[in-house]
Design an enzyme around this catalytic site. Structure first.
Site, PDB file in Angstrom:
ATOM      1  N   SER A 178       1.001  -1.245   0.015  1.00 17.08           N
ATOM      2  CA  SER A 178       0.022   0.031   0.035  1.00 17.08           C
ATOM      3  C   SER A 178       0.823   1.275  -0.014  1.00 17.08           C
ATOM      4  CB  SER A 178      -1.109   0.040   1.185  1.00 17.08           C
ATOM      5  OG  SER A 178      -1.652   1.148   1.196  1.00 17.08           O
ATOM      6  N   THR A 179       0.817   1.904   1.071  1.00 11.24           N
ATOM      7  CA  THR A 179       1.374   3.256   1.036  1.00 11.24           C
ATOM      8  C   THR A 179       2.928   3.141   1.042  1.00 11.24           C
ATOM      9  OG1 THR A 179      -0.180   4.141   2.555  1.00 11.24           O
ATOM     10  CG2 THR A 179       1.707   5.567   2.316  1.00 11.24           C
ATOM     11  N   HIS A 205      -2.331  -1.022  -3.593  1.00 14.59           N
ATOM     12  CA  HIS A 205      -3.347  -0.260  -3.380  1.00 14.59           C
ATOM     13  C   HIS A 205      -3.296   1.073  -4.017  1.00 14.59           C
ATOM     14  CE1 HIS A 205      -4.423  -2.207   0.936  1.00 14.59           C
ATOM     15  NE2 HIS A 205      -4.657  -2.924  -0.308  1.00 14.59           N
ATOM     16  N   MET A 302      -0.444   0.910   5.259  1.00 15.69           N
ATOM     17  CA  MET A 302      -1.152   1.081   6.606  1.00 15.69           C
ATOM     18  C   MET A 302      -2.258   0.104   6.658  1.00 15.69           C
ATOM     19  SD  MET A 302      -0.971   3.037   9.017  1.00 15.69           S
ATOM     20  CE  MET A 302      -2.201   3.581  10.442  1.00 15.69           C
ATOM     21  N   ASP A 305      -4.422  -4.992   5.892  1.00 12.14           N
ATOM     22  CA  ASP A 305      -4.702  -6.098   4.711  1.00 12.14           C
ATOM     23  C   ASP A 305      -3.823  -6.894   4.400  1.00 12.14           C
ATOM     24  OD1 ASP A 305      -6.278  -6.770   2.474  1.00 12.14           O
ATOM     25  OD2 ASP A 305      -5.788  -5.167   1.156  1.00 12.14           O
TER      26      ASP A 305
END
Length: 361
Positions: A178-179, A205, A302, A305
């Site tokens: 993600s991030t 993401h 973050m 998931d």
């Protein structure tokens, strides 16, 4: 903690929309706006925000130039504001390489049916960005030099990719990020050899549209073939399939010409933990088909998931790897793996490829 946000965008409508969206979140305070990068830099110096929302196309000083100066002079988590479109997506990916934390899609209007869902995602990304480990955001100052080398060798590299015989996957490397993920994915996938004996499946993401540009960027720098996944794509060794934004990616078995084959299935099912694509959805699907032949890898990001899906991988005898805090931009997703004691290995980014190659060899 209240996140103090500064919005830099040349559109008065976008500044108003984003200000209204962020003001609805009790954990975020908009402390100012700016109409271009020059004004934005001046306000950053005076206001010292926790997070900057930065448009990629602006007059006087554009997004990339402003980002470069922010990271050099006032290191601050930056979330890019981008429209869809090939040029905008390419600039946004370059910004992520240069040190931006994340990207949000520019809201289209107050009456949009997707606005509540979009508003929730925007606020979540701003809150997450404020927790960024700035020491692990790298400004790639030699980017132009690297691009020249890539362009000179791209024909030779594509030839090697096409000549490499692709077999059905004996092992599957399933990656969730993600991030901070685009930077981490590029480093990891570039470290895998052209004869890597496993299929690679990626959930990053990102908004719809940006995953296609990400896939092209990874393909241009990697020895492996990288592409955005499409419905029915075969899962093969040496090919990296990236889940398209706004679609869950699962692997299912399908009979093709009398043989059972593993193929990609895409769906617009409900978001899981606020995300579509979902890492959990991918991990559960590969665990049920490949069992002990799965390596699930959780990179920076973050939330949690991928943790539930990693539990399924462990139950089926597969391996689980979590990125170490020392190289993470955001430790949330890998941290949850460690917290649940699911990780077989906890490794910094630069040590992962070596261990993965040992496992699949």
């Amino acid at each position: 903690m209240t996140v103090r946000a500064l919005i830099i965008d040349d559109s008065a409508l976008i500044r108003k929309l984003l200000s209204d969206i962020l003001s609805e979140d009790p954990h975020i305070k908009v402390i100012g706006t700016a109409v271009n990068g020059k004004e934005g830099l001046e306000k950053i110096e005076g206001l010292r925000p926790d997070v900057v929302l930065l448009d990629n196309f602006m007059p006087i000083v554009d997004g990339l130039k402003a980002l470069s100066r922010i990271m050099k002079n006032y290191p601050t988590p930056v979330v890019m504001i981008s429209v869809l479109g090939k040029r905008a997506e390419e600039i946004t990916l370059k910004a992520l390489e240069y040190g931006a934390v994340d990207v949000i899609q520019k809201p289209e209007g107050i009456l949009s049916q997707k606005m509540p869902e979009m508003a929730e995602e925007i606020c979540r990304k701003i809150r997450e960005a404020a927790k960024t480990n700035l020491e692990n955001l790298e400004f790639m100052k030699y980017h132009k030099m690297e691009n020249l080398e890539i362009n000179e060798k791209s024909g030779e590299k594509e030839k090697r990719k096409s000549q490499q015989k692709k077999a059905s996957a004996r092992h599957v490397l399933a990656i969730g990020a993600s991030t901070g993920g685009p930077r981490a994915l590029e480093k990891l996938i570039n470290s895998l050899p052209v004869d890597f004996p496993a299929a690679v499946l990626v959930v990053q993401h990102m908004p719809a549209g940006f995953t296609a540009s990400l896939s092209k960027r990874l393909n241009s720098t990697s020895a492996l073939r990288v592409k955005e996944a499409k419905e029915g794509d075969l899962v093969k060794e040496g090919i990296v399939l990236v889940a398209p934004g706004n679609y869950h990616m699962e692997i299912v078995q399908k009979r093709i010409k009398g043989f059972e084959k593993e193929v990609v299935h895409l769906s617009c099912g409900p978001k899981e933990l606020g995300s579509r694509p979902s890492v959990n959805v991918l991990f559960r699907s590969v665990a049920s088909i490949y069992g002990h032949r799965v390596i699930s890898l959780i990179l920076t990001g973050m939330n949690c998931d991928g943790a539930d899906g990693s539990e399924d991988v462990k139950k089926k005898g597969g391996k689980v790897i979590a990125e170490a805090r020392s190289s993470c931009v955001i430790y949330g997703m890998p941290g949850e793996i460690v917290k649940r004691k699911l990780a077989d290995f906890v490794l910094p980014l630069d040590k992962m490829a070596e261990e993965i190659i040992k496992i699949v060899s």
